[in-house]
Design a protein around this motif. Structure first.
Motif, PDB file in Angstrom:
ATOM      1  N   GLU A 187       2.642   4.384  12.592  1.00  0.00           N
ATOM      2  CA  GLU A 187       4.074   4.659  12.529  1.00  0.00           C
ATOM      3  C   GLU A 187       4.625   4.464  11.114  1.00  0.00           C
ATOM      4  N   PHE A 188       4.121   3.480  10.392  1.00  0.00           N
ATOM      5  CA  PHE A 188       4.557   3.285   9.006  1.00  0.00           C
ATOM      6  C   PHE A 188       4.043   4.422   8.120  1.00  0.00           C
ATOM      7  N   ASP A 189       2.859   4.944   8.419  1.00  0.00           N
ATOM      8  CA  ASP A 189       2.355   6.095   7.671  1.00  0.00           C
ATOM      9  C   ASP A 189       3.257   7.313   7.885  1.00  0.00           C
ATOM     10  N   LYS A 190       3.718   7.501   9.129  1.00  0.00           N
ATOM     11  CA  LYS A 190       4.652   8.603   9.414  1.00  0.00           C
ATOM     12  C   LYS A 190       5.958   8.381   8.659  1.00  0.00           C
ATOM     13  N   LEU A 191       6.407   7.155   8.648  1.00  0.00           N
ATOM     14  CA  LEU A 191       7.650   6.814   7.948  1.00  0.00           C
ATOM     15  C   LEU A 191       7.540   7.156   6.465  1.00  0.00           C
ATOM     16  N   ALA A 192       6.381   6.886   5.871  1.00  0.00           N
ATOM     17  CA  ALA A 192       6.170   7.184   4.450  1.00  0.00           C
ATOM     18  C   ALA A 192       6.213   8.683   4.187  1.00  0.00           C
ATOM     19  N   LEU A 193       5.747   9.459   5.163  1.00  0.00           N
ATOM     20  CA  LEU A 193       5.742  10.918   4.996  1.00  0.00           C
ATOM     21  C   LEU A 193       7.140  11.514   5.075  1.00  0.00           C
TER      22      LEU A 193
ATOM     23  N   ALA B  60       0.832  -1.215   0.000  1.00  0.00           N
ATOM     24  CA  ALA B  60       0.000   0.000   0.000  1.00  0.00           C
ATOM     25  C   ALA B  60       0.860   1.256   0.000  1.00  0.00           C
ATOM     26  N   MET B  61       2.027   1.188   0.622  1.00  0.00           N
ATOM     27  CA  MET B  61       2.944   2.334   0.684  1.00  0.00           C
ATOM     28  C   MET B  61       3.820   2.444  -0.558  1.00  0.00           C
ATOM     29  N   HIS B  62       3.813   1.396  -1.401  1.00  0.00           N
ATOM     30  CA  HIS B  62       4.695   1.321  -2.570  1.00  0.00           C
ATOM     31  C   HIS B  62       6.159   1.377  -2.123  1.00  0.00           C
ATOM     32  N   ARG B  63       6.452   0.627  -1.063  1.00  0.00           N
ATOM     33  CA  ARG B  63       7.810   0.574  -0.520  1.00  0.00           C
ATOM     34  C   ARG B  63       8.276  -0.877  -0.387  1.00  0.00           C
TER      35      ARG B  63
ATOM     36  N   VAL C 220      11.557   4.877  14.034  1.00  0.00           N
ATOM     37  CA  VAL C 220      10.132   4.664  14.274  1.00  0.00           C
ATOM     38  C   VAL C 220       9.888   4.047  15.645  1.00  0.00           C
ATOM     39  N   PHE C 221      10.704   3.044  15.996  1.00  0.00           N
ATOM     40  CA  PHE C 221      10.476   2.293  17.222  1.00  0.00           C
ATOM     41  C   PHE C 221      11.241   2.829  18.430  1.00  0.00           C
ATOM     42  N   ALA C 222      11.966   3.914  18.247  1.00  0.00           N
ATOM     43  CA  ALA C 222      12.847   4.406  19.315  1.00  0.00           C
ATOM     44  C   ALA C 222      12.090   4.723  20.600  1.00  0.00           C
ATOM     45  N   GLY C 223      10.835   5.149  20.488  1.00  0.00           N
ATOM     46  CA  GLY C 223      10.084   5.559  21.678  1.00  0.00           C
ATOM     47  C   GLY C 223       9.457   4.418  22.454  1.00  0.00           C
ATOM     48  N   LEU C 224       9.528   3.201  21.952  1.00  0.00           N
ATOM     49  CA  LEU C 224       8.905   2.066  22.640  1.00  0.00           C
ATOM     50  C   LEU C 224       9.908   1.415  23.583  1.00  0.00           C
ATOM     51  N   PRO C 225       9.618   1.398  24.888  1.00  0.00           N
ATOM     52  CA  PRO C 225      10.583   0.819  25.835  1.00  0.00           C
ATOM     53  C   PRO C 225      10.954  -0.608  25.506  1.00  0.00           C
ATOM     54  N   GLU C 226       9.949  -1.447  25.162  1.00  0.00           N
ATOM     55  CA  GLU C 226      10.262  -2.850  24.930  1.00  0.00           C
ATOM     56  C   GLU C 226      11.118  -3.049  23.695  1.00  0.00           C
ATOM     57  N   VAL C 227      11.014  -2.122  22.720  1.00  0.00           N
ATOM     58  CA  VAL C 227      11.833  -2.252  21.521  1.00  0.00           C
ATOM     59  C   VAL C 227      13.211  -1.642  21.749  1.00  0.00           C
ATOM     60  N   SER C 228      13.272  -0.589  22.541  1.00  0.00           N
ATOM     61  CA  SER C 228      14.576   0.015  22.820  1.00  0.00           C
ATOM     62  C   SER C 228      15.459  -0.941  23.628  1.00  0.00           C
ATOM     63  N   VAL C 229      14.841  -1.922  24.292  1.00  0.00           N
ATOM     64  CA  VAL C 229      15.602  -2.930  25.026  1.00  0.00           C
ATOM     65  C   VAL C 229      16.105  -4.020  24.084  1.00  0.00           C
ATOM     66  N   PHE C 230      15.630  -3.978  22.840  1.00  0.00           N
ATOM     67  CA  PHE C 230      15.974  -4.975  21.827  1.00  0.00           C
ATOM     68  C   PHE C 230      17.490  -5.152  21.705  1.00  0.00           C
ATOM     69  N   ALA C 231      18.230  -4.038  21.687  1.00  0.00           N
ATOM     70  CA  ALA C 231      19.690  -4.095  21.546  1.00  0.00           C
ATOM     71  C   ALA C 231      20.328  -4.808  22.740  1.00  0.00           C
ATOM     72  N   LEU C 232      19.752  -4.624  23.916  1.00  0.00           N
ATOM     73  CA  LEU C 232      20.255  -5.293  25.110  1.00  0.00           C
ATOM     74  C   LEU C 232      20.119  -6.806  24.973  1.00  0.00           C
ATOM     75  N   MET C 233      18.971  -7.266  24.489  1.00  0.00           N
ATOM     76  CA  MET C 233      18.756  -8.703  24.323  1.00  0.00           C
ATOM     77  C   MET C 233      19.701  -9.279  23.265  1.00  0.00           C
TER      78      MET C 233
END
Length: 348
Positions: free
Chosen positions: A198-204, A167-170, A219-232
């Motif tokens: 968040e994907f709509d914002k990314l497209a903009l 849908a985003m043509h990406r 896009v995911f920087a503000g999510l605590p559980e995703v920001s811990v991703f690098a730690l895991m």
């Protein structure tokens, strides 16, 4: 049918008079309902006033009466039955006896669903998985359309991702693809509404046709559980220095220890499960189904699990359970998390 096929057929075919939207994924049900309304009322911006909303336990005879009633001020008679109970599974003889009187009413409703008045449309919505053995289900399936809105988890989000990118043509490069699935696997609950926005914002804000890992990280920087991703990831690689640095950074940035603790416990449990499964001969992408993860992420987790002793993972789980109690009761601090990270990363 799945969401993608449902929406394709809805857009190409003549609008059916009967629909069943069933399942746990409200995102798909909401989008399907909006598209049905758009097809029924193409010239109205807000056609909700043209819809009669009915309770799920409506008497079948009452529903038949409404379906057969000509609309007075509109061309179409559109009914929305929320939390429809007609499609639920029955259990045991007692259930059959209780519904014996209702069956005649249901049979009359089924007859109408097989031969709907040209001016009436009905959409049944149910959060439950429908019983496909029931005659009313078969009637809807034969003359209408059924959406199976299965709850989206990390392991089955691929269909949503492909539809969204189309849908985003990406497109996504491989690193972005792996990062996305890894980040989603960290989410305890997946909100498709959030991902969609968040994907709509990314497209903009991104002009390039190919989405990169760096784009998604923003896009995911503000999510605590995703920001811990690098730690895991650092723990999986058994990089103690990097893992401790990332743990301290998370705590300094204000990530609650309960969030880190929950995600760390989940990650260690998955590593332990992967280790046990691999000992039984289940390896590579075959780990995806029992772990309920995307195949690429499951394969990566399996490789990481091979570097840990099962006893280390077992002891870490016990320490994390102890840390949960002691930290919540104020008997200890973040040093308990550091101790678990050191144990996991120690190459002994």
């Amino acid at each position: 049918m799945k969401f993608g096929e449902f929406m394709t057929r809805l857009g190409r075919e003549e609008v059916r008079h009967v629909f069943l939207l069933a399942g746990e994924e409200h995102y798909y049900i909401d989008r399907a309902w909006k598209e049905i309304l758009r097809r029924l009322f193409p010239e109205q911006n807000d056609p909700k006033d043209a819809v009669q909303i009915l309770p799920g336990d409506i008497d079948p005879d009452d529903l038949v009466g409404l379906l057969e009633t000509m609309p007075f001020f509109a061309e179409k008679n559109v009914l929305l039955v929320r939390n429809a109970a007609l499609f639920r599974a029955r259990h045991g003889d007692s259930a059959e006896k209780k519904t014996a009187g209702k069956d005649k009413k249901t049979e009359r409703l089924i007859e109408v669903l097989h031969d709907m008045p040209p001016f009436s449309y009905v959409v049944f919505v149910s959060p439950d998985k429908p019983d496909k053995r029931r005659r009313i289900y078969k009637a809807v399936e034969a003359g209408g359309m059924v959406l199976e809105a299965e709850a989206v988890k990390a392991w089955n989000i691929q269909e949503w991702l492909q539809d969204k990118l189309r849908a985003m043509h990406r497109t996504m490069d491989r690193d972005a693809y792996l990062y996305f699935h890894g980040a989603v696997s960290m989410m305890q609950q997946i909100s498709l509404e959030f991902l969609d926005q968040e994907f709509d914002k990314l497209a903009l804000f991104t002009a390039e046709r190919q989405i990169t890992r760096r784009d998604l990280a923003r896009v995911f920087a503000g999510l605590p559980e995703v920001s811990v991703f690098a730690l895991m990831d650092a723990i999986s690689e058994r990089d103690g220095r990097k893992a401790l640095m990332l743990l301290r950074r998370q705590l300094e940035d204000g990530t609650y220890f309960t969030v880190i603790l929950a995600l760390l416990t989940r990650h260690v449990r998955q590593l332990w499960q992967a280790a046990v499964l691999q000992a039984k001969g289940i390896r590579g992408k075959a780990l995806a189904k029992p772990l309920e993860l995307n195949p690429f992420i499951a394969e990566k987790l399996g490789r990481a699990a091979s570097g840990f002793k099962e006893e280390t993972l077992k002891q870490s789980m016990l320490e994390l359970a102890d840390a949960d109690y002691q930290m919540k009761t104020g008997q200890a601090g973040s040093e308990m998390l550091e101790h678990v990270v050191i144990r996991l990363c120690a190459r002994v």
